[in-house]
Design a protein around this motif. Structure first.
Motif, PDB file in Angstrom:
ATOM      1  N   SER A 249       0.826  -1.210   0.000  1.00  0.00           N
ATOM      2  CA  SER A 249       0.000   0.000   0.000  1.00  0.00           C
ATOM      3  C   SER A 249       0.858   1.257   0.000  1.00  0.00           C
ATOM      4  CB  SER A 249      -0.930  -0.001   1.220  1.00  0.00           C
ATOM      5  OG  SER A 249      -1.767  -1.126   1.212  1.00  0.00           O
ATOM      6  N   LEU A 250       1.901   1.269   0.825  1.00  0.00           N
ATOM      7  CA  LEU A 250       2.787   2.433   0.887  1.00  0.00           C
ATOM      8  C   LEU A 250       3.497   2.660  -0.439  1.00  0.00           C
ATOM      9  CD1 LEU A 250       4.427   1.959   4.416  1.00  0.00           C
ATOM     10  CD2 LEU A 250       2.845   3.765   3.738  1.00  0.00           C
ATOM     11  N   PHE A 251       4.053   1.590  -0.996  1.00  0.00           N
ATOM     12  CA  PHE A 251       4.854   1.732  -2.214  1.00  0.00           C
ATOM     13  C   PHE A 251       3.981   2.063  -3.418  1.00  0.00           C
ATOM     14  CE2 PHE A 251       6.808   0.055  -6.069  1.00  0.00           C
ATOM     15  CZ  PHE A 251       8.026   0.705  -6.044  1.00  0.00           C
ATOM     16  N   PHE A 273       7.789  16.068  -2.154  1.00  0.00           N
ATOM     17  CA  PHE A 273       7.560  15.408  -0.869  1.00  0.00           C
ATOM     18  C   PHE A 273       7.074  13.970  -1.058  1.00  0.00           C
ATOM     19  CE2 PHE A 273       7.567  19.813   0.733  1.00  0.00           C
ATOM     20  CZ  PHE A 273       8.432  19.644   1.802  1.00  0.00           C
ATOM     21  N   ILE A 274       6.299  13.741  -2.112  1.00  0.00           N
ATOM     22  CA  ILE A 274       5.901  12.364  -2.426  1.00  0.00           C
ATOM     23  C   ILE A 274       7.148  11.546  -2.789  1.00  0.00           C
ATOM     24  CG2 ILE A 274       4.729  10.932  -4.151  1.00  0.00           C
ATOM     25  CD1 ILE A 274       2.869  11.983  -2.050  1.00  0.00           C
ATOM     26  N   SER A 275       8.058  12.162  -3.544  1.00  0.00           N
ATOM     27  CA  SER A 275       9.305  11.474  -3.900  1.00  0.00           C
ATOM     28  C   SER A 275      10.140  11.184  -2.661  1.00  0.00           C
ATOM     29  CB  SER A 275      10.116  12.322  -4.887  1.00  0.00           C
ATOM     30  OG  SER A 275       9.405  12.500  -6.095  1.00  0.00           O
ATOM     31  N   LEU A 276      10.168  12.111  -1.711  1.00  0.00           N
ATOM     32  CA  LEU A 276      10.866  11.857  -0.448  1.00  0.00           C
ATOM     33  C   LEU A 276      10.268  10.651   0.261  1.00  0.00           C
ATOM     34  CD1 LEU A 276      11.474  15.309   1.322  1.00  0.00           C
ATOM     35  CD2 LEU A 276      13.184  13.707   0.481  1.00  0.00           C
ATOM     36  N   PHE A 277       8.955  10.518   0.152  1.00  0.00           N
ATOM     37  CA  PHE A 277       8.272   9.422   0.832  1.00  0.00           C
ATOM     38  C   PHE A 277       8.730   8.076   0.291  1.00  0.00           C
ATOM     39  CE2 PHE A 277       4.889   6.670   2.242  1.00  0.00           C
ATOM     40  CZ  PHE A 277       4.509   7.210   3.460  1.00  0.00           C
ATOM     41  N   TYR A 278       8.741   7.925  -1.058  1.00  0.00           N
ATOM     42  CA  TYR A 278       9.090   6.598  -1.572  1.00  0.00           C
ATOM     43  C   TYR A 278      10.594   6.374  -1.728  1.00  0.00           C
ATOM     44  CZ  TYR A 278       9.173   8.646  -6.361  1.00  0.00           C
ATOM     45  OH  TYR A 278       9.437   9.406  -7.471  1.00  0.00           O
ATOM     46  N   THR A 279      11.404   7.416  -1.589  1.00  0.00           N
ATOM     47  CA  THR A 279      12.853   7.208  -1.655  1.00  0.00           C
ATOM     48  C   THR A 279      13.488   7.016  -0.278  1.00  0.00           C
ATOM     49  OG1 THR A 279      13.239   9.610  -1.682  1.00  0.00           O
ATOM     50  CG2 THR A 279      13.199   8.468  -3.808  1.00  0.00           C
ATOM     51  N   ASN A 286      10.004  -0.300   5.874  1.00  0.00           N
ATOM     52  CA  ASN A 286       9.814  -1.696   5.460  1.00  0.00           C
ATOM     53  C   ASN A 286      10.371  -2.716   6.457  1.00  0.00           C
ATOM     54  OD1 ASN A 286       8.429  -0.916   3.215  1.00  0.00           O
ATOM     55  ND2 ASN A 286      10.002  -1.456   1.739  1.00  0.00           N
ATOM     56  N   PRO A 287      11.641  -2.591   6.901  1.00  0.00           N
ATOM     57  CA  PRO A 287      12.172  -3.592   7.844  1.00  0.00           C
ATOM     58  C   PRO A 287      11.391  -3.643   9.147  1.00  0.00           C
ATOM     59  CG  PRO A 287      13.930  -2.200   6.998  1.00  0.00           C
ATOM     60  CD  PRO A 287      12.649  -1.585   6.565  1.00  0.00           C
ATOM     61  N   PHE A 288      10.948  -2.469   9.630  1.00  0.00           N
ATOM     62  CA  PHE A 288      10.223  -2.425  10.891  1.00  0.00           C
ATOM     63  C   PHE A 288       8.819  -3.011  10.734  1.00  0.00           C
ATOM     64  CE2 PHE A 288      13.386   0.967  11.060  1.00  0.00           C
ATOM     65  CZ  PHE A 288      14.049   0.626  12.227  1.00  0.00           C
ATOM     66  N   ILE A 289       8.195  -2.791   9.585  1.00  0.00           N
ATOM     67  CA  ILE A 289       6.871  -3.370   9.325  1.00  0.00           C
ATOM     68  C   ILE A 289       6.964  -4.890   9.296  1.00  0.00           C
ATOM     69  CG2 ILE A 289       5.060  -3.639   7.576  1.00  0.00           C
ATOM     70  CD1 ILE A 289       5.586  -0.702   6.799  1.00  0.00           C
ATOM     71  N   TYR A 290       7.992  -5.409   8.625  1.00  0.00           N
ATOM     72  CA  TYR A 290       8.128  -6.863   8.497  1.00  0.00           C
ATOM     73  C   TYR A 290       8.552  -7.530   9.804  1.00  0.00           C
ATOM     74  CZ  TYR A 290       7.389  -7.181   3.453  1.00  0.00           C
ATOM     75  OH  TYR A 290       6.820  -7.166   2.203  1.00  0.00           O
ATOM     76  N   THR A 291       9.305  -6.821  10.639  1.00  0.00           N
ATOM     77  CA  THR A 291       9.800  -7.445  11.870  1.00  0.00           C
ATOM     78  C   THR A 291       8.890  -7.202  13.062  1.00  0.00           C
ATOM     79  OG1 THR A 291      11.176  -5.485  12.319  1.00  0.00           O
ATOM     80  CG2 THR A 291      12.203  -7.315  11.133  1.00  0.00           C
ATOM     81  N   LEU A 292       7.977  -6.219  12.950  1.00  0.00           N
ATOM     82  CA  LEU A 292       7.083  -5.923  14.050  1.00  0.00           C
ATOM     83  C   LEU A 292       6.215  -7.140  14.352  1.00  0.00           C
ATOM     84  CD1 LEU A 292       6.294  -3.518  15.879  1.00  0.00           C
ATOM     85  CD2 LEU A 292       4.426  -3.038  14.271  1.00  0.00           C
ATOM     86  N   ARG A 293       6.295  -7.629  15.570  1.00  0.00           N
ATOM     87  CA  ARG A 293       5.529  -8.797  16.034  1.00  0.00           C
ATOM     88  C   ARG A 293       5.866 -10.071  15.241  1.00  0.00           C
ATOM     89  NH1 ARG A 293      -0.595  -7.181  15.893  1.00  0.00           N
ATOM     90  NH2 ARG A 293      -0.792  -9.268  16.806  1.00  0.00           N
TER      91      ARG A 293
END
Length: 312
Positions: A249-251, A273-279, A286-293
């Protein structure tokens, strides 16, 4: 002014946020922290996937590919942006601009396809558990990951050549913080409708075909999960798939906004600012989303840090 080919320039100017000097100082501190967190998080995922035998599965193979990709993607733009935020010199060599565009397009396209491949992996694990090891054979995993990288950079090669064949009217100031497609086309002194149409068409293919695969995979997953009578089992599946869906969803949300929506729908500053978001934001989270819980990753980290003293 006579049209000039881009190669006649020795350097280009990335204006970035130079019209807001106070914002530059704040951005430097924030982006430096985010960049260091990106390096730490993604490097940790890659290291754990290599060091812990329990994480040497298709899911973590693709995740480590994604982490390596995010490391490269962020490093292709952010260090130079940090230098530009700290000093008056905003220049980038013509060759550096070509390389930056090529790498950014290649990695962005690769991530689009890789996220689709990861959705298929989740589909195979949940909907075909008895055949999972046969379907997701190590050789097939390597093939799918290699195909993602190949398609991403094959498309990038084509787009980079087409963009830099467009004649420029002696202008060398790019209203962006890195060499991206839309800001470069604005330097052209000829009609770029054909280029924009071709880029839009390719963007639809690169974005929407993986999205169709993701939608199909998760449609089937939801049907299977709803048949699971155990609430704990449902939560476990949704926890695993929820991480991937959040990243998707984010990407895809930011990529569609940046590359498929007409540029007149948003201002240039919004685009930056949108470019800052995806860069930087997405690769950092991403790493924190995948490792959370994620108990597997937490346990792997303890095993690596404490020499395998903690049993599973």
């Amino acid at each position: 002014m006579d049209p000039k080919n881009g190669s006649s320039f020795t350097s280009l100017i990335l204006l970035g946020f130079s019209d807001q000097p106070q914002l530059e100082r704040v951005l430097f501190v924030v982006l430096l922290i985010f960049y260091l967190l990106t390096l730490l998080g993604n490097t940790t995922i890659i290291a754990l996937s290599l060091l812990d035998p329990h994480l040497q599965t298709p899911m973590y193979f693709f995740l480590s590919n994604l982490s390596f990709l995010d490391l490269c993607y962020t490093t292709s733009t952010v260090p130079q942006l940090l230098v530009h935020l700290r000093g008056p010199d905003k220049s980038i060599s013509f060759g550096g601009c070509v390389a930056q565009l090529f790498i950014a397009l290649g990695l962005g396209g690769t991530e689009c396809i890789l996220l689709g491949v990861m959705a298929f992996d989740r589909y195979a694990a949940i909907c075909r558990p008895l055949h999972y090891t046969v379907i997701m054979h190590p050789r097939l995993c390597v093939l799918m990951a290699s195909a993602s990288w190949f398609i991403g950079f094959a498309n990038s090669s084509l787009q980079t050549v087409l963009i830099f064949l467009v004649p420029l009217c002696g202008r060398n100031k790019i209203d962006h913080f890195f060499c991206d497609v839309a800001p470069l086309l604005k330097l052209a002194c000829v009609d770029t409708t054909v280029n924009e149409s071709e880029l839009f068409f390719v963007g639809v293919i690169i974005l929407l075909i993986p999205m169709a695969l993701i939608t199909f995979s998760y449609g089937r997953i939801v049907r299977v999960v709803l048949r699971i009578k155990s609430i704990a089992g449902q939560r476990k599946v949704f926890g695993t798939c929820g991480s991937h869906l959040t990243v998707v969803s984010l990407f895809y949300g930011t990529a569609i906004y940046a590359y498929l929506l007409p540029s007149n729908n948003h201002s240039q500053n919004q685009g930056k600012f949108i470019s800052l978001f995806y860069t930087i934001i997405t690769p950092m989270t991403n790493p924190f989303i995948y490792t959370l819980r994620n108990k597997d990753v937490t346990s792997a980290m303890k095993n690596v840090l404490y020499g395998g003293c903690d049993s599973r």
